[in-house]
Motif scaffolding. Sequence first.
Motif: not given
Length: 212
Positions: A121, A123-126, A135, A140, A143
């Motif tokens: 997947h 990686c998410s951003s904050c 990450c 992941d 935040c």
Amino acid sequence: MTRLRLLLLLGLLLRVAVCSVNTITLCKIGEFKHENLCCLQCSAGTYLRNPCQENHNKSECAPCDSEHFIDHKNRESECFPCSVCRDDQEEVAKCSRTADRVCQCKQGTYCDSENCLERCHTCSSCPDGRVVRKCNATMDTVCDKFDSEPGQSGSQCFCFSKPLGIVVIIAAFIIIIGAVIILILKIICYCKRGENIQLLAGSLGTGVTEPP
């Protein structure tokens, strides 16, 4: 005499049976049972080609082929095929005769399930760059979120959205100004009260005459 011979024969048969059982069951650690023999296991990186022909002796073992491995002592008839990295993964440890290939998600992606059977997947951003933990290949991004739900990752920080933050700052400023004004008024009242007392004392002092 016949009875004595019969007892001796039974004793001999019992001894043979006990010896046979001991020969089969007394395999040591690192050995395996083959028919009535105890054979040494093959070492890591090799597989069993032929069992031993003498008790507690070495077996005939052969090295694993390319892209195959066994990472422990064994009596396997063949080695295990090495894992193959997917196109969304990268190799971090090469395959050898004694160890499997190690793969992980490429930079910027992650997979947090066991053995990572699904695709990696992104990686998410904050928001506002509030990153608690970056990450990596197995987790992941975490935040910093004030409104995190119970059990949700992220540290609890008493942060406010921008409009609410401005209102709070203005309210705090007004309270501070009001407190300062009240303090000044109290000081003024105290000073005036002191002056009034001095005037009253002066007037009383001038109005009193000494007795003859």
